[in-house]
Design an enzyme around this catalytic site. Structure first.
Site, PDB file in Angstrom:
ATOM      1  N   ASP A 120      42.362   5.252 116.460  1.00  0.00           N
ATOM      2  CA  ASP A 120      43.522   5.970 116.976  1.00  0.00           C
ATOM      3  C   ASP A 120      43.140   6.721 118.260  1.00  0.00           C
ATOM      4  OD1 ASP A 120      46.133   6.884 116.875  1.00  0.00           O
ATOM      5  OD2 ASP A 120      45.664   8.604 115.587  1.00  0.00           O
ATOM      6  N   HIS A 151      52.935  14.932 118.765  1.00  0.00           N
ATOM      7  CA  HIS A 151      52.017  15.020 117.616  1.00  0.00           C
ATOM      8  C   HIS A 151      52.152  16.376 116.931  1.00  0.00           C
ATOM      9  CE1 HIS A 151      49.339  11.839 119.594  1.00  0.00           C
ATOM     10  NE2 HIS A 151      49.665  11.347 118.425  1.00  0.00           N
ATOM     11  N   ASN A 171      50.003  11.530 110.390  1.00  0.00           N
ATOM     12  CA  ASN A 171      48.747  12.227 110.119  1.00  0.00           C
ATOM     13  C   ASN A 171      49.014  13.620 109.527  1.00  0.00           C
ATOM     14  OD1 ASN A 171      46.099  13.046 110.076  1.00  0.00           O
ATOM     15  ND2 ASN A 171      45.901  13.353 112.265  1.00  0.00           N
TER      16      ASN A 171
END
Ligand code: 13P
Length: 294
Positions: free
Chosen positions: A84, A177, A231
């Site tokens: 990633d 994110h 995540n």
């Protein structure tokens, strides 16, 4: 069964669903993702950032762990071991370490340099049978210390990078994110449409999968997203479940604690189970349940 991610994502694009990409941090995480994908008969991508790779002792350890668990647990669904947000050097290391897929994130480089390095890595990855993800337009938020605002990629740049032969593409459409700020305005579906048209049906990747409302996830999949990265969501449920366990005094080392709940196999179990539940929920939402035989 360890595979590269190219065919599973092309099938997802054709079938209008998305494959879950889940970041791993350790053995519990990896086991939870593998066994849940197996239970749901879903293809899955187990991913590792450079920081997590370092934490686990190196990329070779990660590749060996995923491969060994895949075999020992009798996993038959397709599983890709993916890097990633790789650097150029990190991507090269993962090709040698036994990953089946890499991402080269050259989005913070001048575009021409991103193109040149991506091209080189496309050839290296394909020579060894790995799939490769590239990125255009920095994705927002903070991951491994890198911060960027929720950017939107330029469709023309996307087309140029796809023409190099990458297998799937991360293109910013306002995604970020980590936990989304309260004033986040949502995904840019107009941008997604333009990028999808410009890139001629290549599987597109949505990073920052945590915290995007379900209706926007479903709409993004309809618009051409075939891989969704998650995540933070797993980290949050793991932390919460572990905290609850400790707060209830179950890890207490006193002699009165006959259950010996401080044993790591017991201490980490609620967090492990919470990840299984979260992965199951996401696979169902992404529509990849039962899609192992593409
Ligand atoms: P989240 O941490 O927001 O789920 O994003 C994960 C991701 O995009 C990994 O590349």
């Amino acid at each position: 069964m360890i595979v590269n991610a190219a065919r599973m994502l092309r099938a997802a694009k054709e079938g209008h669903y998305a494959v879950g990409h889940f970041n791993t941090n350790n053995l519990e995480w990896t086991k939870a993702i593998l066994l849940t994908a197996q239970k749901m008969n879903a293809p899955v991508i187990i991913s590792c950032s450079e920081g997590a790779g370092k934490y686990m002792g190196g990329f070779k350890v990660v590749a060996a762990m995923v491969r060994a668990l895949d075999e020992s647990l009798g996993i038959t669904v397709p599983v890709a071991i993916h890097l990633d947000h790789g650097t150029y050097e990190g991507a090269k290391k993962c090709i040698e370490a036994g990953f089946s897929s890499i991402m080269f994130d050259g989005s913070s480089l001048p575009f021409e340099e991103n193109l040149a390095k991506t091209k080189e890595l496309v050839n290296l990855a394909h020579d060894k049978g790995l799939s490769i993800e590239a990125e255009v337009g920095a994705i927002g938020g903070t991951e491994d210390g890198i911060t960027a605002d929720g950017e939107v990629a330029d469709p023309e740049e996307c087309r140029k990078i796809v023409d190099l032969g990458v297998d799937f593409l991360a293109a910013g459409i306002g995604n970020i994110h980590g936990i989304y700020p309260e004033n986040w305005t949502g995904l840019h579906f107009d941008a997604l449409e333009k990028i999808n048209k410009a890139t001629g049906n290549i599987p597109l990747v949505l990073h920052g999968g945590t915290g995007i409302p379900d209706d926007q996830i479903v709409k993004a999949i309809k618009g051409g997203i075939s891989k969704i990265n998650v995540n933070t969501d797993c980290q949050l449920v793991f932390a919460e479940a572990t905290q609850e366990y400790c707060k209830a005094g179950k890890a207490d080392p006193s002699a009165a604690n006959k259950e010996k709940g401080y044993d790591p196999r017991k201490l980490l179990k609620p967090g492990y189970e919470a990840i299984c539940k979260k992965v199951e929920e996401k696979i169902r939402l992404f529509g990849s349940e039962g899609k192992a035989n593409y």
